[in-house]
Scaffold this motif. Structure first.
Motif, short mmCIF file in Angstrom:
data_model
loop_
_atom_site.label_atom_id
_atom_site.label_comp_id
_atom_site.label_asym_id
_atom_site.label_seq_id
_atom_site.Cartn_x
_atom_site.Cartn_y
_atom_site.Cartn_z
N MET A 1 10.23 -0.78 11.22
CA MET A 1 10.31 -1.01 12.66
C MET A 1 11.20 0.06 13.27
N ASP A 2 10.66 0.82 14.21
CA ASP A 2 11.39 1.93 14.82
C ASP A 2 11.85 1.55 16.22
N ILE A 3 13.05 1.98 16.58
CA ILE A 3 13.60 1.66 17.89
C ILE A 3 12.74 2.21 19.02
N SER A 4 11.99 3.28 18.75
CA SER A 4 11.15 3.87 19.79
C SER A 4 10.00 2.94 20.19
N TYR A 207 12.00 -5.10 10.20
CA TYR A 207 12.46 -5.92 11.32
C TYR A 207 13.68 -5.27 11.97
N LEU A 208 13.86 -5.59 13.26
CA LEU A 208 14.97 -5.04 14.01
C LEU A 208 15.35 -6.04 15.10
N VAL A 209 16.64 -6.29 15.24
CA VAL A 209 17.16 -7.14 16.29
C VAL A 209 17.90 -6.26 17.29
N ILE A 210 17.55 -6.37 18.56
CA ILE A 210 18.13 -5.51 19.60
C ILE A 210 18.90 -6.37 20.59
N ALA A 230 22.52 -10.30 11.96
CA ALA A 230 21.42 -9.64 11.27
C ALA A 230 21.88 -8.31 10.68
N LEU A 231 21.35 -7.96 9.52
CA LEU A 231 21.75 -6.71 8.88
C LEU A 231 21.13 -5.49 9.56
N ARG A 232 19.94 -5.68 10.15
CA ARG A 232 19.30 -4.57 10.87
C ARG A 232 19.32 -4.89 12.35
N SER A 233 20.27 -4.29 13.06
CA SER A 233 20.39 -4.55 14.48
C SER A 233 20.79 -3.29 15.22
N TYR A 234 20.48 -3.27 16.52
CA TYR A 234 20.83 -2.15 17.39
C TYR A 234 21.46 -2.74 18.64
N THR A 235 22.64 -2.25 19.00
CA THR A 235 23.34 -2.74 20.17
C THR A 235 23.28 -1.72 21.30
N ILE A 236 22.75 -2.14 22.43
CA ILE A 236 22.71 -1.29 23.61
C ILE A 236 24.10 -1.30 24.26
N ALA A 260 14.29 -1.67 30.05
CA ALA A 260 14.71 -0.61 30.97
C ALA A 260 15.87 0.19 30.40
N MET A 261 16.83 -0.50 29.78
CA MET A 261 17.98 0.21 29.22
C MET A 261 17.59 1.06 28.01
N LEU A 262 16.57 0.63 27.28
CA LEU A 262 16.11 1.40 26.13
C LEU A 262 15.31 2.62 26.54
#
Length: 330
Positions: A1-4, A207-210, A230-236, A260-262
């Motif tokens: 799972m890619d953030i893009s 998987y990714l949690v944002i 979660a071990l795979r997460s991205y924080t805005i 919108a922020m992404l």
């Protein structure tokens, strides 16, 4: 799972919520009117139905009334590509500020999951598009049965929908292996470290949690022996956000705010197609990255300073919300 991939997937999660908000009477509670933007690119194949949740009590409880909770659809461009959208609910923001969380060992062994979220998921079943005919009382098993041998499926969810989506993705991975992935937004913590490790083992990098740093919901339940992130997460964060969002508990939490922020370009591409049902979310978005509120930056600095002193981001944000700190007019 890619953030893009996340901005477009966030919109698919938003469509699941919009269908619920428009379905407030009669049969629509089980069979909502499909979002026109969703069915432009996807064919709906089934609905997720679960017992509704009540957020006005100290403990999250499961009520007797079954309601629409999401959709299962297949891409018109690629028949091997499926999507599951699981809705959240705005009510979770108000409830979670004073919420009490109870770990449950329903999954056995050392694994513990949040009782309320897990109880809702435990009632989730797959139904036909009329909302009446049950295809399978086990949502994961029913979805797996819809897929061809080489089909892949992505689960998207927001808020409560992310919590439910986590349980669903894990169960699906046990049935169909690496053909399932998940992109989840603004998710509360769903279980203890043993649970997080099990999810990570089942889904790996699929998987990714944002989350948004100023959103309270992902900070709860409080991290500790019973709940782990979660071990795979991205924080805005405000420094990387491509859009300015009003400083408000709901605005900080909306999935359209995340999109919108992404990626501002993705938001602008879809903005002309926003519907009346999306008005609360649209009103939260101020403009591009140059409009990030000074107050948001100050709160972020306060969270970071509190962290250096051992104060969790959740405690800091909950305190700010309780005292109703709001931006002042210049």
């Amino acid at each position: 799972m890619d953030i893009s991939d996340a901005p477009e997937l966030a919109l698919l999660a938003m469509y699941a919520e919009g269908m619920h908000r428009k379905s407030d009477t009669g049969a629509k509670l089980l069979a909502p009117v499909p979002d026109p933007r969703l069915i432009a690119d996807y064919d709906l194949r089934a609905l997720l139905i679960a017992n509704d949740s009540i957020f006005s009590t100290p403990m999250l409880q499961v009520g007797p009334e079954p309601l629409y909770y999401g959709y299962v659809a297949v891409s018109k461009r690629d028949p091997s590509s499926w999507i599951v959208g699981v809705r959240g609910t705005a009510g979770i923001v108000e409830w979670i500020i004073d919420g009490q969380f109870f770990p449950d060992d329903v999954r056995g062994g050392t694994i513990k999951v949040e009782h309320g979220f897990s109880s809702i998921y435990g009632t989730m079943q797959l139904r036909a598009l009329d909302g009446q005919k049950t295809l399978d009382r086990d949502a994961a098993a029913g979805i797996a049965a819809l897929l061809g041998a080489n089909d892949k499926i992505t689960i998207v969810g927001h808020s409560l929908g992310s919590a439910l989506g986590t349980y669903l993705a894990y169960d699906l991975a046990r049935l169909i292996g690496d053909r399932v992935s998940a992109c989840l937004f603004a998710s509360p913590r769903t279980g203890n470290r043993a649970w997080v490790d099990a999810v990570n083992a089942a889904l790996g990098d699929r998987y990714l949690v944002i989350n948004y740093l100023l959103d309270l919901v992902p900070q709860l339940p409080t991290e500790g022996p019973d709940y782990s992130s979660a071990l795979r997460s991205y924080t805005i964060k405000t420094g990387s956000a491509e859009a300015g969002i009003k400083v408000d508990p709901l605005c900080n939490h909306h999935v359209l705010s995340c999109a919108a922020m992404l990626a501002w370009t993705t938001y602008m591409k879809h903005a002309p197609a926003l519907l009346d049902v999306d008005a609360p979310e649209r009103a939260c978005i101020i403009g591009n990255r140059s409009t990030v509120p000074a107050l948001a930056k100050i709160i972020e600095l306060a969270i970071e300073a509190g962290g250096a002193l051992g104060l969790s981001a959740g405690d800091a944000l909950r305190g700010l919300i309780k005292f109703r700190i709001e931006p002042k007019a210049p």
